[in-house]
Design a protein around this motif. Sequence first.
Motif, mmCIF file in Angstrom:
data_model
loop_
_atom_site.group_PDB
_atom_site.id
_atom_site.type_symbol
_atom_site.label_atom_id
_atom_site.label_comp_id
_atom_site.label_asym_id
_atom_site.label_seq_id
_atom_site.Cartn_x
_atom_site.Cartn_y
_atom_site.Cartn_z
ATOM 1 N N ALA A 219 0.641 -1.118 -0.148
ATOM 2 C CA ALA A 219 0.068 -0.158 0.069
ATOM 3 C C ALA A 219 0.921 1.309 0.161
ATOM 4 C CB ALA A 219 -0.878 0.072 1.085
ATOM 5 N N TYR A 220 2.253 1.209 0.811
ATOM 6 C CA TYR A 220 2.927 2.219 0.691
ATOM 7 C C TYR A 220 4.144 2.344 0.008
ATOM 8 C CZ TYR A 220 -0.637 3.423 4.154
ATOM 9 O OH TYR A 220 -1.810 3.510 4.629
ATOM 10 N N GLY A 221 3.969 1.345 -1.340
ATOM 11 C CA GLY A 221 5.187 1.293 -2.007
ATOM 12 C C GLY A 221 6.063 2.455 -2.645
ATOM 13 N N PHE A 251 -1.866 -3.348 -4.476
ATOM 14 C CA PHE A 251 -1.380 -2.011 -4.378
ATOM 15 C C PHE A 251 -2.760 -1.060 -4.930
ATOM 16 C CE2 PHE A 251 0.464 1.581 -6.833
ATOM 17 C CZ PHE A 251 1.406 2.192 -5.844
ATOM 18 N N SER A 252 -2.616 0.064 -4.546
ATOM 19 C CA SER A 252 -3.767 0.995 -4.955
ATOM 20 C C SER A 252 -3.157 2.494 -5.017
ATOM 21 C CB SER A 252 -4.968 0.832 -4.079
ATOM 22 O OG SER A 252 -4.895 1.595 -2.834
ATOM 23 N N THR A 253 -3.783 3.303 -5.721
ATOM 24 C CA THR A 253 -3.510 4.938 -5.764
ATOM 25 C C THR A 253 -4.355 5.261 -4.624
ATOM 26 O OG1 THR A 253 -5.199 5.477 -7.043
ATOM 27 C CG2 THR A 253 -3.061 4.628 -8.215
ATOM 28 N N TYR A 346 2.359 6.508 6.378
ATOM 29 C CA TYR A 346 1.398 7.277 6.638
ATOM 30 C C TYR A 346 1.620 7.535 8.406
ATOM 31 C CZ TYR A 346 -1.534 9.462 2.982
ATOM 32 O OH TYR A 346 -2.180 10.114 2.221
ATOM 33 N N PHE A 347 2.496 6.593 9.073
ATOM 34 C CA PHE A 347 2.057 6.497 10.292
ATOM 35 C C PHE A 347 3.352 6.682 11.146
ATOM 36 C CE2 PHE A 347 -1.068 4.190 8.228
ATOM 37 C CZ PHE A 347 -2.255 4.681 8.622
ATOM 38 N N VAL A 348 3.359 7.022 12.510
ATOM 39 C CA VAL A 348 4.268 6.911 13.449
ATOM 40 C C VAL A 348 3.743 6.003 14.613
ATOM 41 C CG1 VAL A 348 5.753 8.053 15.119
ATOM 42 C CG2 VAL A 348 5.317 9.220 12.902
HETATM 43 N N1 PMP Z 1 -3.612 -1.577 3.158
HETATM 44 C C1 PMP Z 1 -2.951 -0.491 4.005
HETATM 45 C C2 PMP Z 1 -1.779 -1.078 4.668
HETATM 46 C C3 PMP Z 1 -3.313 0.450 4.520
HETATM 47 O O1 PMP Z 1 -2.828 1.130 5.396
HETATM 48 C C4 PMP Z 1 -4.630 0.854 3.756
HETATM 49 C C5 PMP Z 1 -5.279 2.203 3.999
HETATM 50 N N2 PMP Z 1 -5.262 2.714 5.157
HETATM 51 C C6 PMP Z 1 -5.293 0.165 2.684
HETATM 52 C C7 PMP Z 1 -4.723 -1.285 2.380
HETATM 53 C C8 PMP Z 1 -6.437 0.317 2.085
HETATM 54 O O2 PMP Z 1 -6.295 0.508 0.901
HETATM 55 P P1 PMP Z 1 -7.436 0.637 -0.244
HETATM 56 O O3 PMP Z 1 -7.975 1.945 -0.330
HETATM 57 O O4 PMP Z 1 -6.897 0.451 -1.588
HETATM 58 O O5 PMP Z 1 -8.555 -0.337 0.003
#
Ligand code: PMP
Length: 424
Positions: A219-221, A251-253, A346-348
């Motif tokens: 997800a954070y690639g 993966f997603s945008t 996105y996180f700590v």
């Molecule tokens: N996987 C992780 C590790 C995420 O942090 C998130 C979003 N918080 C998602 C998937 C969700 O992804 P999507 O919006 O593509 O469903």
Amino acid sequence: MGRDISKCSRAELQECKAELDRRYAGYVAENLKLDMSRGKPSGSQLDLTNPVLNKLENYITCDGIDARNYGGLEGIPEARRLFSDLLGIDVDKIIVGGNSSLNLMYDAMMRLYVFGTGGHTPWRKLPAVKFLCPSPGYDRHFLVCEDLGIEMIPVPMTENGPDMDMVEKLVAEDDAIKGIWCVPLYSNPQGVCYSDETVDRLAAMKTAAPDFRIFWDNAYGVHHIYRECKLKDIFGACEAAGNPNRVLYFFSTSKITFPGAGVALVASSAENLKEIRKHMSVQTIGHDKLNQLRTVRYLKDAEGVRRHMRLLADELRPKFDIVLNTLERELAGTGLACWTKPLGGYFVSVDVPDGCAKAVVALAQQAGVKLTGAGAAFPYKKDPRDRNIRIAPTYPTCEELQKAMELFCVCVKLAGVNKLLESK
Ligand code: PMP
């Protein structure tokens, strides 16, 4: 540097508590209403992607297909090409779907559960199905398992990924362990990047279950903030180890363009994709190609994505700076917290003294700052030490975040001092 609270006498602690109570009451009086509970982009971050909204004057794809119509189960060619270049995955391995990778993960788990894979018994017919859950991890992964009654086995995280000695031992011994959740780059919530050795060991380990699957949620690639971490190619590693069907890659945008209208993908081996296609073609005639088209037209190509991510990093870096600097200023040396210093994502993740996380979250909530629930990052929401808290800095403005972080630190100190006073 604060002073080490654990070394304070009872009288000193009481003095400290009086001061903290006063500061805390000051925040309560401010009637704050701030949300740091989910990793959502802020309005100003979303605005950076607004041009995507005007990219559909023409809706014909590069292979001449009308994107308004049915069809194209695997996604439009330009989207598959873009993600292939960006992630270094063969085009043939990729299916571009709808707006949510979580949705694709849920469906993947459902297919394994209902139909099985490779001729093996469907998981629903087995007396027990277990999944390894590197923890702390992403709460929604764990909810997918919980929903299907899949037993979750927590595995501690190290700075290189899951504790691989433990993973290897567990998967070799127990054929009910059918898979593992992985967020390999800037993991949610710790920001851990899997080392090459971790990737190789995951790819090559001997599993008692022949249908063992790695849910590789990247997800954070491409979400570098301070410095770029490189991730070893999991497909290459699995193929080299003779386990070509082991990985389901997602993966997603969502955290690149819009979380509500991004584009997601699943990638896997030819054999796995054949099974996925078979069931997916019953489920849908095709995903939203207009959304795929406008997303690709905005991002253009892999370099376009990297350029866009640099814009987002410039937006997010000041927020991560606020979180990390405030933690350092308020809590370093107090003995009350340790935290990760992610290079992206996105996180700590903050660890407070054992038994204090719930109290910290409740104190912050009472003062108007909503944090992710304590324990949320663990299977069954049970943090065995009640110490982990996820900070999600992306949604508030910098001013709000500064205030929220100062309050957070007061709450950590207050909960820590209260705990010490109880035990003295
Ligand atoms: N996987 C992780 C590790 C995420 O942090 C998130 C979003 N918080 C998602 C998937 C969700 O992804 P999507 O919006 O593509 O469903």
